[in-house]
Design a protein around this motif. Structure first.
Motif, PDB file in Angstrom:
ATOM      1  N   GLY A  44       0.794  -1.223   0.000  1.00 46.57           N
ATOM      2  CA  GLY A  44       0.000   0.000   0.000  1.00 46.57           C
ATOM      3  C   GLY A  44       0.819   1.263   0.000  1.00 46.57           C
ATOM      4  O   GLY A  44       2.041   1.240   0.109  1.00 46.57           O
ATOM      5  N   GLU A  46       0.192   5.706   1.018  1.00 45.85           N
ATOM      6  CA  GLU A  46      -0.657   6.790   1.494  1.00 45.85           C
ATOM      7  C   GLU A  46      -0.439   7.959   0.554  1.00 45.85           C
ATOM      8  O   GLU A  46       0.696   8.347   0.287  1.00 45.85           O
ATOM      9  N   TRP A  72      -9.131   0.829  -0.749  1.00 50.98           N
ATOM     10  CA  TRP A  72      -8.715   2.031  -0.041  1.00 50.98           C
ATOM     11  C   TRP A  72      -9.416   2.113   1.300  1.00 50.98           C
ATOM     12  O   TRP A  72     -10.494   1.592   1.493  1.00 50.98           O
ATOM     13  N   LEU A  89      -5.486   9.474   1.711  1.00 47.35           N
ATOM     14  CA  LEU A  89      -6.111   8.180   1.472  1.00 47.35           C
ATOM     15  C   LEU A  89      -5.053   7.096   1.505  1.00 47.35           C
ATOM     16  O   LEU A  89      -3.961   7.268   0.967  1.00 47.35           O
ATOM     17  N   ARG A  90      -5.385   5.986   2.138  1.00 47.76           N
ATOM     18  CA  ARG A  90      -4.503   4.819   2.134  1.00 47.76           C
ATOM     19  C   ARG A  90      -5.036   3.852   1.082  1.00 47.76           C
ATOM     20  O   ARG A  90      -6.206   3.461   1.142  1.00 47.76           O
ATOM     21  N   VAL A  91      -4.191   3.492   0.120  1.00 46.09           N
ATOM     22  CA  VAL A  91      -4.569   2.637  -1.000  1.00 46.09           C
ATOM     23  C   VAL A  91      -3.770   1.342  -0.916  1.00 46.09           C
ATOM     24  O   VAL A  91      -2.563   1.375  -0.644  1.00 46.09           O
TER      25      VAL A  91
END
Length: 105
Positions: A44, A46, A72, A89-91
């Motif tokens: 991931g 951010e 996300w 956003l954390r993806v």
């Protein structure tokens, strides 16, 4: 997983009114399937972008409708005294590849 940075940069380019503020790698997480011995990894990053509310929501909608699925979470929307909005956003993406993403800060 290794192409996530390029995919997000391309998506940002399609929303030219948004500005990339920051992008950083998140630690890899191991995921174990309950049935069987399948091992997957969550990779991931951010990402923080700046823009107006409608453009930020349009960008999120684009993320959700991409043919390449990204997961996300950890959405945070902040405003400064000049009413500039920043969306963090954390993806994540899932992969069988254990190699971490090299995204930088």
């Amino acid at each position: 997983a290794g192409e996530m940075r390029e995919v997000l940069n391309e998506l940002l380019a399609q929303h030219g009114s948004l500005r990339l503020v920051a992008m950083r790698s998140l630690p890899r997480e191991e995921l174990h399937a309950k049935a069987g011995n399948a091992l997957m990894y969550s990779h991931g990053l951010e990402i923080t972008v700046e823009g107006n509310y409608l453009d930020l929501m349009s960008w999120l909608r684009s993320l959700e409708t991409m043919p390449r699925k990204l997961l996300w979470d950890g959405l945070r929307l902040e405003s400064d005294p000049q009413a500039k909005l920043q969306l963090t956003l954390r993806v994540h993406t899932l992969s069988r590849d254990a190699e971490p993403l090299e995204i930088g800060s």
